[in-house]
Design an enzyme around this catalytic site. Structure first.
Site, PDB file in Angstrom:
ATOM      1  N   SER A 253      30.265   8.692  25.885  1.00 30.20           N
ATOM      2  CA  SER A 253      31.341   7.308  26.254  1.00 30.20           C
ATOM      3  C   SER A 253      30.315   8.008  28.284  1.00 30.20           C
ATOM      4  O   SER A 253      30.415   9.335  28.564  1.00 30.20           O
ATOM      5  CB  SER A 253      32.400   7.975  26.507  1.00 30.20           C
ATOM      6  OG  SER A 253      33.083   7.388  28.061  1.00 30.20           O
ATOM      7  N   GLY A 254      29.806   7.310  28.486  1.00 31.96           N
ATOM      8  CA  GLY A 254      29.149   7.340  30.623  1.00 31.96           C
ATOM      9  C   GLY A 254      29.697   7.687  30.650  1.00 31.96           C
ATOM     10  O   GLY A 254      29.840   8.212  31.896  1.00 31.96           O
ATOM     11  N   TRP A 255      31.473   6.882  31.294  1.00 25.44           N
ATOM     12  CA  TRP A 255      32.374   7.204  31.664  1.00 25.44           C
ATOM     13  C   TRP A 255      32.325   9.009  30.967  1.00 25.44           C
ATOM     14  O   TRP A 255      32.767   9.454  32.471  1.00 25.44           O
ATOM     15  CB  TRP A 255      34.076   7.163  31.096  1.00 25.44           C
ATOM     16  CG  TRP A 255      35.058   6.975  32.252  1.00 25.44           C
ATOM     17  CD1 TRP A 255      35.190   5.810  33.397  1.00 25.44           C
ATOM     18  CD2 TRP A 255      35.911   8.125  32.496  1.00 25.44           C
ATOM     19  NE1 TRP A 255      37.170   6.868  33.593  1.00 25.44           N
ATOM     20  CE2 TRP A 255      36.955   8.064  33.736  1.00 25.44           C
ATOM     21  CE3 TRP A 255      35.823   9.389  31.907  1.00 25.44           C
ATOM     22  CZ2 TRP A 255      37.281   8.566  33.808  1.00 25.44           C
ATOM     23  CZ3 TRP A 255      36.771  10.269  31.978  1.00 25.44           C
ATOM     24  CH2 TRP A 255      38.008  10.223  33.026  1.00 25.44           C
TER      25      TRP A 255
ATOM     26  N   THR B 281      37.288   5.602  23.552  1.00 23.08           N
ATOM     27  CA  THR B 281      35.973   6.062  24.442  1.00 23.08           C
ATOM     28  C   THR B 281      36.434   7.449  24.733  1.00 23.08           C
ATOM     29  O   THR B 281      35.853   8.545  24.782  1.00 23.08           O
ATOM     30  CB  THR B 281      36.080   5.015  25.894  1.00 23.08           C
ATOM     31  OG1 THR B 281      37.199   4.965  26.379  1.00 23.08           O
ATOM     32  CG2 THR B 281      36.002   3.879  25.922  1.00 23.08           C
TER      33      THR B 281
ATOM     34  N   HIS C  58      37.228  -0.895  33.107  1.00 20.80           N
ATOM     35  CA  HIS C  58      38.987  -1.141  33.727  1.00 20.80           C
ATOM     36  C   HIS C  58      38.969  -1.055  35.315  1.00 20.80           C
ATOM     37  O   HIS C  58      40.668  -1.080  35.421  1.00 20.80           O
ATOM     38  CB  HIS C  58      39.281   0.123  32.803  1.00 20.80           C
ATOM     39  CG  HIS C  58      39.652  -0.159  30.580  1.00 20.80           C
ATOM     40  ND1 HIS C  58      40.407  -1.657  30.722  1.00 20.80           N
ATOM     41  CD2 HIS C  58      38.959   0.355  30.000  1.00 20.80           C
ATOM     42  CE1 HIS C  58      39.619  -2.008  29.653  1.00 20.80           C
ATOM     43  NE2 HIS C  58      38.889  -0.652  28.535  1.00 20.80           N
TER      44      HIS C  58
ATOM     45  N   CYS D 135      33.754   1.154  35.975  1.00 22.95           N
ATOM     46  CA  CYS D 135      34.012   0.718  34.660  1.00 22.95           C
ATOM     47  C   CYS D 135      34.948  -0.235  34.692  1.00 22.95           C
ATOM     48  O   CYS D 135      34.685  -0.920  35.586  1.00 22.95           O
ATOM     49  CB  CYS D 135      35.386   2.355  34.787  1.00 22.95           C
ATOM     50  SG  CYS D 135      36.310   2.128  33.187  1.00 22.95           S
TER      51      CYS D 135
ATOM     52  N   SER E 144      41.481   1.464  24.105  1.00 22.14           N
ATOM     53  CA  SER E 144      40.923   2.426  25.671  1.00 22.14           C
ATOM     54  C   SER E 144      42.105   3.194  26.137  1.00 22.14           C
ATOM     55  O   SER E 144      43.209   2.350  25.666  1.00 22.14           O
ATOM     56  CB  SER E 144      40.428   1.571  26.863  1.00 22.14           C
ATOM     57  OG  SER E 144      40.667   1.758  28.147  1.00 22.14           O
ATOM     58  N   PRO E 145      42.440   4.340  26.496  1.00 20.89           N
ATOM     59  CA  PRO E 145      42.786   5.408  27.283  1.00 20.89           C
ATOM     60  C   PRO E 145      43.296   4.503  28.486  1.00 20.89           C
ATOM     61  O   PRO E 145      45.078   4.681  28.470  1.00 20.89           O
ATOM     62  CB  PRO E 145      42.468   6.565  27.158  1.00 20.89           C
ATOM     63  CG  PRO E 145      41.596   6.583  25.853  1.00 20.89           C
ATOM     64  CD  PRO E 145      40.611   5.661  26.417  1.00 20.89           C
TER      65      PRO E 145
ATOM     66  N   ASP F  68      25.981   5.386  25.259  1.00 12.74           N
ATOM     67  CA  ASP F  68      26.240   3.776  26.148  1.00 12.74           C
ATOM     68  C   ASP F  68      25.008   4.561  27.218  1.00 12.74           C
ATOM     69  O   ASP F  68      25.339   5.612  27.766  1.00 12.74           O
ATOM     70  CB  ASP F  68      28.422   4.372  26.399  1.00 12.74           C
ATOM     71  CG  ASP F  68      28.122   3.583  28.400  1.00 12.74           C
ATOM     72  OD1 ASP F  68      27.237   2.607  28.207  1.00 12.74           O
ATOM     73  OD2 ASP F  68      29.046   3.962  28.490  1.00 12.74           O
TER      74      ASP F  68
END
Length: 531
Positions: A101-103, A451, A224, A222, A382-383, A184
């Site tokens: 995950s890039g996040w 993610t 989201h 992001c 997704s969380p 990602d």
């Protein structure tokens, strides 16, 4: 004859040819080291895992119950422990991948410290993490094989031929911890050349699958969060082509590209698309812009206008110099993005939605499949979604549609613990449990991922330990909540010295120095308490 036996035979021939100077070399020890080092380069891993993904995609096309899954991992150890757990509990890694995950790279791997998901972290942090993950997975192979080699030697020493044959069969048919990583690349970190260069680094590190999104690189958000800005199709397709060229240059001809669209939640664009004729991609992109029809006399200083269907149109431009799409066009833009991406080199799709709803996803996939019948999704479980509230509200709405009495429920407060044992909550939990199965069966989801689950599990487990350890529980908080559970659940890293490679090193010392080897695994090794 197995690869293991072939290696013993081949090294024995080399030893004989080398003569007495190789007298210290044991052919079986060499065969063991080769088995523990099956993958020599990242490109070997990329090719091996690309073949797995392509096989899995074909199997899903034939049977939609055969979907794949992954969890996002932010450190090599986390990825390693996940795969060790999968092999322990499920006996096979089949159709289980890793997600990068890039996040989480931004939040946990940047030299700047925690950063938001806006492509501000170092580009090479992504490829570095891919390499790290595969280093840990290869070490998991080495460790598990080392345990088998030790058991084989013990069976031979005890004269237990049947046991020795069984262990040898496990070695000959060993299943590696190496699995595909979906990696990602955010929005490509710059222009197509920058995307190509980073994609190469990622593939060389072992990535067989690269996920790229259609946001503006220097405005990336992001998926989201608000404020997402998309690019015209031509810009995105150039980056898809750049990734494909990177795969082809490095010889991974069947590398996989996931095209992600953020259009459902993106209301802005930085550019008006270039169009050469009515109905082309640029014209279709511009058709979604929020415009007002004006006359030439109404033109103001610095106005940007487009001519479409014989009309002079002024797109709504914000003070940020971004242009706004018409409200309610997100789904149509998503469908067009997906079709266009698949028609221009992408293999899989990712639609970033605002809620987990099989019906919503299916409606878009059905439209895409009218043009591309085998379209498949990678979906972010997704969380960022409040899964409990979302599904309880879905069931509430279902009850209303069915005419059931919902007077006992407050739709806005369904997250409350007071509803946990109700019929509505139980139905919602069952829908959550079967969401992946239902989404794959009805909505074309080939791969389900979460993610950033291990970001949350690390925080939760650390909170639980700190809460007791630094209060009146002291060591009991660790012993009862961690170590006792590790022992009883058979968690491999309870023997943390072994997990870190101590026994592998001991065996190598014996290969190299024979009886003179100074080994760490003697009677005074405290890990013996965990046998």
């Amino acid at each position: 004859m197995s690869a293991y036996q072939n290696d013993i035979k081949a090294v024995a021939a080399l030893k004989e040819a080398a003569g007495s100077s190789w007298s210290a070399i044991n052919p079986e020890s060499v065969a063991r080291m080769r088995a523990q080092n099956r993958f020599k380069t990242g490109l070997e891993i990329a090719q091996y895992t690309a073949d797995i993904m392509r096989r899995d995609m074909a199997e899903y096309d034939a049977d939609s119950s055969l979907y794949t899954q992954s969890l996002g991992c932010w450190h090599g150890f986390i990825g390693q422990q996940k795969l060790i757990s999968i092999k322990k509990h499920l006996k096979t890694t089949n159709k289980r991948y890793l997600y990068l995950s890039g996040w989480m790279v931004a939040a946990l791997r940047s030299e700047f410290g925690p950063l938001p998901d806006q492509s501000m972290h170092e580009k090479t942090a992504v490829s570095d993490l891919i390499e790290e993950l595969y280093t840990f997975l290869r070490q998991a192979d080495s460790r598990e094989l080392d345990l088998l080699f030790t058991a084989l030697d013990a069976a031979r020493e005890a004269g237990d031929t049947a046991q020795a044959n069984e262990i040898q069969n496990q070695i000959d048919n060993y299943e590696t911890h190496i699995v595909p990583i979906i990696a990602d690349i955010d929005a490509g970190f710059g222009n197509p050349e920058a995307t190509y260069l980073l994609a190469k680094r990622m593939i060389e590190a072992g990535a067989c699958c690269i996920q790229i999104e259609n946001q503006v690189s220097d405005e990336k958000q992001c998926g989201h969060q608000d404020g997402k800005v998309t690019v015209p199709h031509a810009d995105f397709l150039a980056k898809i082509a750049a990734v494909r060229y990177a795969f082809l240059e490095l010889g991974i001809d069947n590398g996989v590209i996931v095209a992600r669209t953020d259009s459902l939640g993106a209301g802005l664009t930085k550019q008006i698309a270039v169009t050469k004729e009515p109905g082309d991609l640029g014209d279709l992109y511009n058709s979604f812009l929020d415009c007002e029809e004006i006359s030439e006399a109404e033109l103001g200083n610095g106005d940007v206008v487009i001519k479409r269907e014989g009309k002079l149109l002024r797109p709504k431009r914000l003070p940020s110099n971004l242009f706004q799409f018409r409200k309610g066009t997100g789904e149509d833009r998503c469908v067009l993005d997906c079709i266009t991406s698949l028609q221009n080199g992408a293999d899989l799709l990712w639609i970033e939605t605002e809620k987990p709803h099989v019906g919503q996803i299916k409606a878009m996939v059905d439209r895409i499949r009218e043009v591309v019948p085998n379209a498949k999704l990678v979906y972010n479980n997704s969380p960022s979604f409040n899964w409990t509230l979302n599904f309880r509200q879905q069931v509430f709405d279902q009850f209303v549609a069915e005419g059931k009495d919902v007077s006992a429920y407050d739709r806005a407060k369904l997250m409350s613990v007071e509803y946990d044992e109700t019929e509505l909550a139980q139905i919602a939990d069952e829908k959550i449990r079967t969401f992946q199965r239902d989404g794959s069966s009805h909505a074309g989801i080939f791969h389900h991922l979460i993610t950033l689950p291990t970001y949350h599990t690390a925080a939760l487990s650390t909170d639980n330990l700190a809460k007791g350890y630094f209060a009146d529980q002291g060591m009991l908080a660790y012993v009862k909540g961690v170590q006792r559970q590790e022992i009883r659940q058979g968690i491999a890293c309870v023997k943390h010295q072994n997990m870190a490679g101590s026994d592998i090193g001991d065996n190598h010392k014996e290969y190299f120095a024979g009886e003179a080897a100074l080994k760490a695994s003697g009677k005074d090794n405290t890990m013996n308490q965990f046998h």
